[in-house]
Each structure stands twice: as structure tokens, then as C-alpha cells.
Design an enzyme around this catalytic site. Structure first.
Site, PDB file in Angstrom:
ATOM      1  N   LYS A   1     -13.789  -3.787 -13.329  1.00  0.00           N
ATOM      2  CA  LYS A   1     -14.288  -4.916 -12.542  1.00  0.00           C
ATOM      3  C   LYS A   1     -14.673  -6.094 -13.429  1.00  0.00           C
ATOM      4  O   LYS A   1     -14.437  -7.250 -13.090  1.00  0.00           O
ATOM      5  CB  LYS A   1     -15.464  -4.469 -11.678  1.00  0.00           C
ATOM      6  CG  LYS A   1     -15.112  -3.400 -10.643  1.00  0.00           C
ATOM      7  CD  LYS A   1     -14.179  -3.934  -9.573  1.00  0.00           C
ATOM      8  CE  LYS A   1     -12.845  -3.268  -9.488  1.00  0.00           C
ATOM      9  NZ  LYS A   1     -11.998  -3.744  -8.365  1.00  0.00           N
TER      10      LYS A   1
ATOM     11  N   ASP B   1       0.866  -1.175   0.000  1.00  0.00           N
ATOM     12  CA  ASP B   1       0.000   0.000   0.000  1.00  0.00           C
ATOM     13  C   ASP B   1       0.900   1.221   0.000  1.00  0.00           C
ATOM     14  O   ASP B   1       2.115   1.116   0.189  1.00  0.00           O
ATOM     15  CB  ASP B   1      -0.908   0.012   1.238  1.00  0.00           C
ATOM     16  CG  ASP B   1      -2.255   0.668   0.964  1.00  0.00           C
ATOM     17  OD1 ASP B   1      -2.288   1.613   0.138  1.00  0.00           O
ATOM     18  OD2 ASP B   1      -3.259   0.261   1.559  1.00  0.00           O
TER      19      ASP B   1
ATOM     20  N   ASN C   1      -6.077  -6.828  -4.284  1.00  0.00           N
ATOM     21  CA  ASN C   1      -7.270  -6.189  -3.724  1.00  0.00           C
ATOM     22  C   ASN C   1      -7.328  -4.683  -3.945  1.00  0.00           C
ATOM     23  O   ASN C   1      -8.406  -4.087  -3.885  1.00  0.00           O
ATOM     24  CB  ASN C   1      -7.316  -6.514  -2.228  1.00  0.00           C
ATOM     25  CG  ASN C   1      -8.303  -5.669  -1.478  1.00  0.00           C
ATOM     26  OD1 ASN C   1      -9.510  -5.847  -1.592  1.00  0.00           O
ATOM     27  ND2 ASN C   1      -7.784  -4.709  -0.703  1.00  0.00           N
TER      28      ASN C   1
ATOM     29  N   THR D   1     -16.111   0.310   3.876  1.00  0.00           N
ATOM     30  CA  THR D   1     -14.684   0.614   3.741  1.00  0.00           C
ATOM     31  C   THR D   1     -14.533   2.110   3.500  1.00  0.00           C
ATOM     32  O   THR D   1     -15.505   2.855   3.482  1.00  0.00           O
ATOM     33  CB  THR D   1     -14.061  -0.152   2.557  1.00  0.00           C
ATOM     34  OG1 THR D   1     -14.563   0.397   1.326  1.00  0.00           O
ATOM     35  CG2 THR D   1     -14.393  -1.632   2.618  1.00  0.00           C
TER      36      THR D   1
ATOM     37  N   ILE E   1     -19.696  -2.710   0.938  1.00  0.00           N
ATOM     38  CA  ILE E   1     -18.948  -3.102   2.129  1.00  0.00           C
ATOM     39  C   ILE E   1     -18.480  -1.823   2.827  1.00  0.00           C
ATOM     40  O   ILE E   1     -18.082  -0.857   2.161  1.00  0.00           O
ATOM     41  CB  ILE E   1     -17.719  -3.975   1.772  1.00  0.00           C
ATOM     42  CG1 ILE E   1     -18.146  -5.196   0.946  1.00  0.00           C
ATOM     43  CG2 ILE E   1     -16.974  -4.400   3.034  1.00  0.00           C
ATOM     44  CD1 ILE E   1     -18.986  -6.212   1.661  1.00  0.00           C
TER      45      ILE E   1
ATOM     46  N   TYR F   1     -14.799   2.385 -13.659  1.00  0.00           N
ATOM     47  CA  TYR F   1     -14.727   1.416 -12.561  1.00  0.00           C
ATOM     48  C   TYR F   1     -15.348   0.085 -12.974  1.00  0.00           C
ATOM     49  O   TYR F   1     -14.736  -0.978 -12.810  1.00  0.00           O
ATOM     50  CB  TYR F   1     -15.450   1.983 -11.336  1.00  0.00           C
ATOM     51  CG  TYR F   1     -15.500   1.035 -10.162  1.00  0.00           C
ATOM     52  CD1 TYR F   1     -14.439   0.935  -9.269  1.00  0.00           C
ATOM     53  CD2 TYR F   1     -16.618   0.225  -9.939  1.00  0.00           C
ATOM     54  CE1 TYR F   1     -14.483   0.059  -8.197  1.00  0.00           C
ATOM     55  CE2 TYR F   1     -16.675  -0.648  -8.869  1.00  0.00           C
ATOM     56  CZ  TYR F   1     -15.607  -0.727  -7.998  1.00  0.00           C
ATOM     57  OH  TYR F   1     -15.659  -1.603  -6.934  1.00  0.00           O
TER      58      TYR F   1
END
Length: 268
Positions: A170, A44, A98, A201, A199, A166
Site C-alpha cells: 500500500k 477479475d 483496484n 467489502t 470499507i 499488505y
């Protein structure tokens, strides 16, 4: 298997490389795998969130992790960091690609090529680079598990207005995962893709919503909420449980699968 620097557990003696590991699903997966014995390489951009994840694993879980300052869209940084992981831990057994962003949400005519390219580079390019540079080391182990975070957007639902870049990434990740599953099967390397719904996040912090977006939105009304199985968005820890299953020997005959984890959100 790689050198065991961590405690005993389901992943004892294995090293997991996780991108986007500083927060959200990546952090949850890092904590889960470390808690079950894996050595964890945290990829990261280095900030307090990433350092916090590293400290939590090393000091609270008493596992073994190391943070690497990586922009997954940068080929040089990804390649170098992967080499450093192998030097530090002795190999790689599990890869969780991820990292990702929502990017700019806008009508297509308002979306600049730079906006488009940035989302493609991080989400799809980053997945490619992560897999490309880890596969040689997985082949050395003659086994391994690769898990890729996609989304229900671009695969099961298309009402994320303004998310053309996006959603394209995906969908592309799913095709890439299936291609890799076939290509790597003879090396006993499994490749699966997960498709979360909403989710809890911090991905929204990477999102820029343009004013013009309201011009293309079509109202979508759900019957009392958008996730039938829950009262709100899913939790990163729930996704981490799925990641751990796909990383483990319990899923030894599963590859090329696309698994939806969205509380039935995409069925509405």
C-alpha cells in the site's frame, strides 16, 4: 475518446477499465461509471460475482460492459486482456487499478516468502502491470485518468498487526502513483491514489490469519468505535463517488494526490 457504446452522461464516449471489478469497491465503481455513460471493462477472475456485475450493467443500468478473465499478477493475461478491451471498445480513457488482497497475516518470522511474494505480486505487481499495459493507449488519447486503490494501512496507520506485506504494497502504490503522475503529466494523463479505511467489502475472504498473530498484537482501544464520522465501516458506493470525481473532468487539475476516505478513522 473511445467509441460510445453506452448511454449519455458525464462519461459518455469513454471507456473505463476496472480491476477487481467483480465485488466491493470495484463493483461499486463499475456501476457508478456505467450509470453515467461509461463503457466498462471488468477485470477479475470470472465467477458469478463478476458475471452478476456484467449483467447488472448491461440489463439493469442498460449500459455496456464486458467481463475479462484476468489475474492481475499474470503479465501475459493482463497484456492480452488490455488489447482485447481496445479491440472491443476502441480505446481506454479511465483506469481504476483496484484489485488487491490482504493475504496472510502473521508475524514476520512465520510469513513464508511465498506468502509475502503473493501479496506483493497481486497488490503492487498487479498495479504496475495494469498501468504499464494501459498507458500506451491512454497516450494515444492524449488524456486520461488513472486511479489506484491504496489504503490508510502502510500510510496513515500501522496497527494492522501481521500485515507487513499488505502495508508494504500500500505504501509502494502511493510512491508509484506519484512517480507516474510526473512521468505522464506531459501526456495529460492524471494519476491519483485513494486510501480507504475500513470499507464493507469481501476482502476478508482473501485473508488468512495465522494463530501466531496473537503473540504480537498490541491492544488498541478506540473511543466508542473506530470511525468517528459513521456508525460502522464505509460503503463501497461512497468510495465509488470519489473514483468518479477523480475520473471526471471536474478534477482536471488534480494529479499526484493521495486522498484519504476513512471517516476520520486514521485520525484516532
Amino acid at each position: 475518446m473511445t467509441e460510445n457504446l453506452s448511454k449519455s452522461g458525464r462519461f459518455s464516449g469513454r471507456t473505463a477499465l476496472i480491476t477487481g471489478a467483480g465485488s466491493g469497491i470495484g463493483r461499486a465503481a463499475a456501476l457508478k461509471l456505467a450509470g453515467e455513460g461509461a463503457n466498462v471493462a471488468l477485470f477479475d477472475l470470472i465467477d458469478e460475482r463478476t458475471r452478476s456485475t456484467e449483467r447488472h450493467i448491461n440489463e439493469v443500468i442498460h449500459g455496456h460492459s464486458r467481463a475479462f478473465d484476468v489475474d492481475v499478477a499474470d503479465p501475459v493475461r493482463v497484456e492480452q486482456a488490455v488489447k482485447e478491451v481496445v479491440t472491443h471498445f476502441g480505446g481506454i480513457d479511465i483506469v481504476f487499478a483496484n484489485a488487491g488482497i490482504n493475504g496472510v497475516l502473521a508475524p514476520v518470522e512465520e510469513l513464508s516468502f511465498d506468502d509475502w511474494e503473493r501479496t506483493i505480486s497481486i497488490n503492487l505487481g498487479g498495479t504496475f502491470l495494469t498501468v504499464k499495459h494501459t498507458v500506451p493507449y491512454l497516450k494515444q488519447q492524449d488524456s486520461g485518468s488513472i486511479i489506484i486503490t491504496s489504503s490508510i494501512n502502510g500510510n496513515d496507520r500501522f496497527s494492522g498487526f501481521g500485515m507487513s506485506a499488505y502495508s508494504t504494497t500500500k505504501a509502494g502504490q502511493v510512491a508509484f502513483a506519484k512517480m507516474m503522475a510526473l512521468e505522464l503529466a506531459k501526456y495529460k494523463i492524471r494519476v491519483n491514489v485513494i486510501c480507504p479505511g475500513a470499507i464493507s467489502t469481501n476482502i476478508d475472504s482473501s485473508t488468512e490469519v495465522r494463530e501466531e498473530l496473537k503473540e504480537i498484537v498490541i491492544p488498541v482501544e478506540y473511543p466508542e468505535g473506530s470511525q468517528p464520522l459513521a456508525d460502522g465501516p464505509g460503503q463501497p458506493a461512497q468510495v465509488a463517488d470519489l473514483v468518479a470525481y477523480l475520473a471526471s473532468d471536474e478534477s482536471s487539475h488534480i494529479t499526484g494526490a493521495r486522498i484519504v476516505i476513512d471517516g476520520a478513522e486514521s485520525l484516532l
